[in-house]
Each structure stands twice: as C-alpha cells, then as structure tokens.
Design a protein around this motif. Structure first.
Motif, mmCIF file in Angstrom:
data_model
loop_
_atom_site.group_PDB
_atom_site.id
_atom_site.type_symbol
_atom_site.label_atom_id
_atom_site.label_comp_id
_atom_site.label_asym_id
_atom_site.label_seq_id
_atom_site.Cartn_x
_atom_site.Cartn_y
_atom_site.Cartn_z
ATOM 1 N N VAL A 313 0.822 -1.221 0.000
ATOM 2 C CA VAL A 313 0.000 0.000 0.000
ATOM 3 C C VAL A 313 0.848 1.260 0.000
ATOM 4 C CG1 VAL A 313 -1.930 -1.130 1.154
ATOM 5 C CG2 VAL A 313 -0.148 -0.044 2.541
ATOM 6 N N ARG A 314 2.162 1.124 0.175
ATOM 7 C CA ARG A 314 3.026 2.300 0.242
ATOM 8 C C ARG A 314 4.304 2.054 -0.549
ATOM 9 N NH1 ARG A 314 7.532 3.624 2.986
ATOM 10 N NH2 ARG A 314 7.952 5.845 3.290
ATOM 11 N N VAL A 315 4.675 3.006 -1.377
ATOM 12 C CA VAL A 315 5.945 2.939 -2.098
ATOM 13 C C VAL A 315 6.674 4.261 -1.911
ATOM 14 C CG1 VAL A 315 5.117 1.317 -3.829
ATOM 15 C CG2 VAL A 315 4.915 3.789 -4.249
ATOM 16 N N ALA A 316 7.993 4.243 -2.089
ATOM 17 C CA ALA A 316 8.790 5.464 -1.930
ATOM 18 C C ALA A 316 10.105 5.293 -2.670
ATOM 19 C CB ALA A 316 9.066 5.747 -0.453
ATOM 20 N N ILE A 317 10.795 6.396 -2.882
ATOM 21 C CA ILE A 317 12.158 6.371 -3.388
ATOM 22 C C ILE A 317 13.073 6.479 -2.181
ATOM 23 C CG2 ILE A 317 13.879 7.580 -4.769
ATOM 24 C CD1 ILE A 317 11.694 8.452 -6.641
ATOM 25 N N PRO A 318 13.785 5.401 -1.817
ATOM 26 C CA PRO A 318 14.545 5.367 -0.548
ATOM 27 C C PRO A 318 15.886 6.085 -0.633
ATOM 28 C CG PRO A 318 14.798 3.295 -1.686
ATOM 29 C CD PRO A 318 13.871 4.119 -2.537
ATOM 30 N N ASN A 319 15.863 7.335 -1.042
ATOM 31 C CA ASN A 319 17.084 8.116 -1.207
ATOM 32 C C ASN A 319 16.685 9.585 -1.179
ATOM 33 O OD1 ASN A 319 19.034 9.724 -2.867
ATOM 34 N ND2 ASN A 319 20.115 7.781 -3.010
ATOM 35 N N ALA A 320 17.160 10.344 -0.196
ATOM 36 C CA ALA A 320 16.718 11.724 -0.008
ATOM 37 C C ALA A 320 17.041 12.605 -1.203
ATOM 38 C CB ALA A 320 17.352 12.303 1.259
ATOM 39 N N ALA A 321 18.243 12.449 -1.758
ATOM 40 C CA ALA A 321 18.638 13.274 -2.896
ATOM 41 C C ALA A 321 17.805 12.924 -4.130
ATOM 42 C CB ALA A 321 20.122 13.092 -3.189
ATOM 43 N N ALA A 322 17.605 11.621 -4.384
ATOM 44 C CA ALA A 322 16.811 11.200 -5.536
ATOM 45 C C ALA A 322 15.352 11.590 -5.368
ATOM 46 C CB ALA A 322 16.946 9.688 -5.731
ATOM 47 N N GLU A 323 14.829 11.507 -4.147
ATOM 48 C CA GLU A 323 13.444 11.918 -3.905
ATOM 49 C C GLU A 323 13.275 13.414 -4.135
ATOM 50 O OE1 GLU A 323 9.892 11.427 -0.580
ATOM 51 O OE2 GLU A 323 11.988 11.200 0.024
ATOM 52 N N THR A 324 14.271 14.212 -3.713
ATOM 53 C CA THR A 324 14.241 15.650 -3.985
ATOM 54 C C THR A 324 14.190 15.903 -5.483
ATOM 55 O OG1 THR A 324 15.513 16.121 -1.982
ATOM 56 C CG2 THR A 324 15.478 17.836 -3.675
ATOM 57 N N LEU A 325 14.998 15.164 -6.231
ATOM 58 C CA LEU A 325 15.012 15.300 -7.685
ATOM 59 C C LEU A 325 13.647 14.967 -8.271
ATOM 60 C CD1 LEU A 325 16.568 15.716 -10.345
ATOM 61 C CD2 LEU A 325 17.235 13.304 -10.226
ATOM 62 N N ALA A 326 13.034 13.890 -7.799
ATOM 63 C CA ALA A 326 11.737 13.484 -8.339
ATOM 64 C C ALA A 326 10.644 14.503 -8.010
ATOM 65 C CB ALA A 326 11.355 12.114 -7.798
ATOM 66 N N LEU A 327 10.612 14.986 -6.790
ATOM 67 C CA LEU A 327 9.521 15.865 -6.357
ATOM 68 C C LEU A 327 9.682 17.295 -6.850
ATOM 69 C CD1 LEU A 327 8.911 14.690 -2.677
ATOM 70 C CD2 LEU A 327 7.858 13.863 -4.785
ATOM 71 N N PHE A 328 10.921 17.800 -6.868
ATOM 72 C CA PHE A 328 11.143 19.210 -7.181
ATOM 73 C C PHE A 328 12.048 19.435 -8.388
ATOM 74 C CE2 PHE A 328 10.164 18.924 -2.636
ATOM 75 C CZ PHE A 328 9.050 19.747 -2.586
ATOM 76 N N GLY A 329 12.351 18.363 -9.121
ATOM 77 C CA GLY A 329 13.090 18.495 -10.355
ATOM 78 C C GLY A 329 14.532 18.918 -10.155
ATOM 79 N N TRP A 330 15.177 19.233 -11.288
ATOM 80 C CA TRP A 330 16.577 19.639 -11.228
ATOM 81 C C TRP A 330 16.747 20.968 -10.506
ATOM 82 C CZ3 TRP A 330 20.553 16.632 -11.739
ATOM 83 C CH2 TRP A 330 20.427 15.462 -12.482
ATOM 84 N N VAL A 331 15.740 21.825 -10.555
ATOM 85 C CA VAL A 331 15.820 23.083 -9.808
ATOM 86 C C VAL A 331 15.920 22.790 -8.310
ATOM 87 C CG1 VAL A 331 14.587 25.185 -9.150
ATOM 88 C CG2 VAL A 331 14.623 24.459 -11.542
#
Length: 399
Positions: A313-331
C-alpha cells in the motif's frame, strides 16, 4: 543524574517519536503547533510566513502542471511540520547551555535499551525491539535492532550524532566514561542495527575528517592507537571470517554489493535516481512531479521495479537526494546541494571537528538513503550549521 528541562522532548525525539503511530506520523509533528509558539516567543521572530512565501512560487508551478491536490497539500503540510521542528531544534541548540549533557543521558539510556534488547532477541517478543528484514540476495530475513523506531537504518541514523560526539570525546581525552566501556556503548548499537549505509558513510566521514586535519590527528596518540586497533581487528576478523565463516551475512552482502547483486544497495543508490528520472518524464524535468505525487504517478512503477507484493500500500524512493530530484526536479536538486555548500562556507563548518565530521557523513548519506521528511537527517543538518559544541572547535583544540 540531573535532567535538563529540554530532556523530555529529546527523549521523545530519540526513543518514541513514531511509537504507536501510523507510518509517517511522529509526535514531534503533532507537537509542532506548540513548538512553533515556543520558537516565536523564545526568539521573538516569525518563522512560518517567510517559509510559506518562499514555497509559494513552487506550489503555483506544480498546481499549473497538475497534481493530485489532496496528496499534494497533505505532503506540503508534513514538510511544513518538519520545518517547524527544525527551527525548534535550532532554537534548542542555541539556547541550551549544555547540550552535551543531554547527549550523555541519551547515550546511557540507549545502552540500557540495547542490553534489554539482546536477551529479548531470543524470545517470541523480539519483534518489540527488533525488525525482521530481507537485506540482500541469497540471505534469509534477519532481525536487526530498531528499538521503538520503525526501521533499523532510521535508528542507526538517529544514533549517529551520539556516536560522532562521544567518539571525538574519546579521541580528545574528554571522556567521562571508561574508554573501553564507551567503545562498546558506541559500537554495539551500530553493529546490532546492521545498517551498512550508515556504517559505510561514517567510515568515509571519519577518513575525510582525519585527512583534512591529518597533522592534528596523526599527533594524537589515542587516535593512532584506536585506528591501529581498528585496522588490526578488522583484518583479523576478515581473515577469521574467510576461514571459519565464509557464508556469513556480512560477507555475502559485501560480495553482492561488489558484484551488483545487492538489491537493497542498488535500490538506495543509483536505481533510486533512475526511478526519479522515470517520474520526471511524466511531468517536468526542471520542477519535478510535486510533493506527495510519487504514490500517485509512480506506484505501479516502483512496486514492480522493486518486486513488492501486490498487497503493498506504500511505495517510496529510498534516497533523499533522488526523492528531492523526483519531487522538485533539477531546480530543487540543485538548490538543495548549493544550499548545503553555501551554509558549509557561511557557517565555517570546517572550524569544528564535530560539525565537519557530521557534514561529511550526512552529505554522503543523503545519496545512499533517507527521505525528504526525515527529521533524523534534518537534525544532523541543524547541528552541522549551528555554532554549538564549541569544545570541538579547531582553534581551541590546536591551542
């Protein structure tokens, strides 16, 4: 043992922050309204509106790109609560006269908890303080120490500021606890948590710090002795392992990491960035998919990629830097890294051994694990960029 007025919140944060709560919810988040009022009264400064105003342009861009509004604003609320707690943590460190005393008390209580957890491991109640996990290919699920946290790696990350503080205390002859006992108190929690991401990042951070201040450390007899003991013990343990226990869990996992078969290691590092790239293709490379949208846009992708069961029921990207990239893009990713280095220079982190050691650790670790609302990670960043623990200032040490 005399407890500070701040100790109850420190105890909640370290030991029971998520105990009994749904995943993602913490007591520090529930206490955020009170913490907000305390910070405003204590510092006589508004902290929330500047944050919301800075976030507003990003929110407008994401809304124009299209998001699931319920998930988006719930996630933004969580991010805001984490921000309030970080400001409260910063206020605590600049107002508390002896934060080292609180760390000392947490270390002792944590060691007692470890001693309780060891015999509990051999009982049907081990699940109360231990978490059973699949850690690598070819190894059955093993139990790792997590105490009352939700995950062993999170517990190890929580423990890292204590480990670094008291290791430096030992190196610089400031320890009030017997040296050998202190080493056990520091190494036992990390060993039982079996978090190779945290342990590996700590080793690299120690190497970086000792190289930066090579002259200081090479003249320190205790550091040289500890380093020598660590090297000799490590080599002996490796040789004994190869001879007598060639199929032990540690060797199997290291072998899997080197051969690229370690699913956990891959999933927390370069595969996390690959998944982030796949999500960016669905929205905007520059601005990302928006907070709370991973479970909306990436549920099937992440579940199938990591081989989760269909009742997940729950998935995530287990990496803070990669999650930042996914949620807020390269900016967002570039702003994150530039902010870290700007604050590194602005606050002169290199002038304090403790802050430099923690900076090296958390900068590396953000590329190997964690997540974007991880308060344990942000507390480390707060310590790194706050002029506290002056007993480890470089000038004082060299004089």
């Amino acid at each position: 043992m005399r407890f500070s007025k701040y100790f109850p919140v420190a105890f909640i944060y370290f030991f029971i922050n998520s105990f009994g709560l749904p995943f993602g919810l913490t007591y520090t988040a529930l206490l955020s309204p009170l913490l907000y009022v305390w910070v405003v009264i204590t510092r006589r400064q508004e902290i929330l509106w500047p944050f919301l105003l800075a976030l507003a342009p990003v929110v407008l861009i994401h809304l124009s790109l299209g998001v699931d509004e319920k998930s988006y604003f719930i996630s933004l609320l969580n991010i805001t609560l984490v921000y309030i707690f970080c400001r409260a943590a910063y206020t605590f460190f600049i107002k508390c006269e002896h934060p080292g005393e609180i760390l000392h008390q947490l270390l002792i209580i944590n060691f007692v908890c470890c001693l309780i957890a060891i015999p509990l491991f051999f009982t049907p109640y081990s699940h109360l303080l231990w978490t059973e996990q699949l850690i690598t290919t070819g190894v059955e699920a093993v139990q790792r120490l997590s105490l009352l946290t939700y995950e062993p790696s999170y517990y190890a990350l929580l423990f890292t500021p204590l480990f670094c503080y008291f290791l430096l205390q030992l190196i610089f002859y400031r320890n009030r606890i017997n040296g050998w006992l202190l080493l056990v108190m520091l190494l036992l929690p990390l060993a039982l948590s079996f978090s190779l991401g945290v342990i590996g990042s700590l080793v690299m951070a120690l190497v970086i710090t000792s190289v930066v201040y090579f002259r200081t450390f090479i003249r320190n007899k205790r550091f040289v002795n500890l380093a020598g003991i660590a090297i000799v013990t490590g080599m002996a343990a490796v040789m004994a392992g190869f001879i007598f226990f060639p199929e032990n869990i540690l060797f199997v996992r290291i072998g899997n990491v080197l051969s690229g078969k370690d699913s956990s290691g891959r999933g927390r590092t370069f595969e996390a960035f690959w998944l982030a790239g796949q999500l960016l293709e669905k929205k905007s490379y520059w601005w990302g998919i928006g907070a709370g949208q991973i479970k909306i846009l990436g549920f099937d992708l992440i579940r199938d990629y990591y081989g989760y069961s269909y009742d997940t029921v729950r998935v995530a990207i287990p990496n803070a830097a990669a999650e930042t990239l996914a949620l807020f893009g390269w900016v967002g990713f570039i702003v994150r890294i530039l902010t870290e280095w700007f604050l590194f220079v602005y606050t002169r982190v290199w002038r304090n051994y403790y802050r430099l050691l923690l900076f090296a650790f958390i900068f590396i670790y953000q590329f190997t694990g964690s997540f974007i609302t991880n308060v344990a990670e942000y507390v480390i960043w707060v310590i790194v960029f706050t002029p506290v623990f002056k007993e480890y200032d470089v000038v004082k040490r060299q004089s």
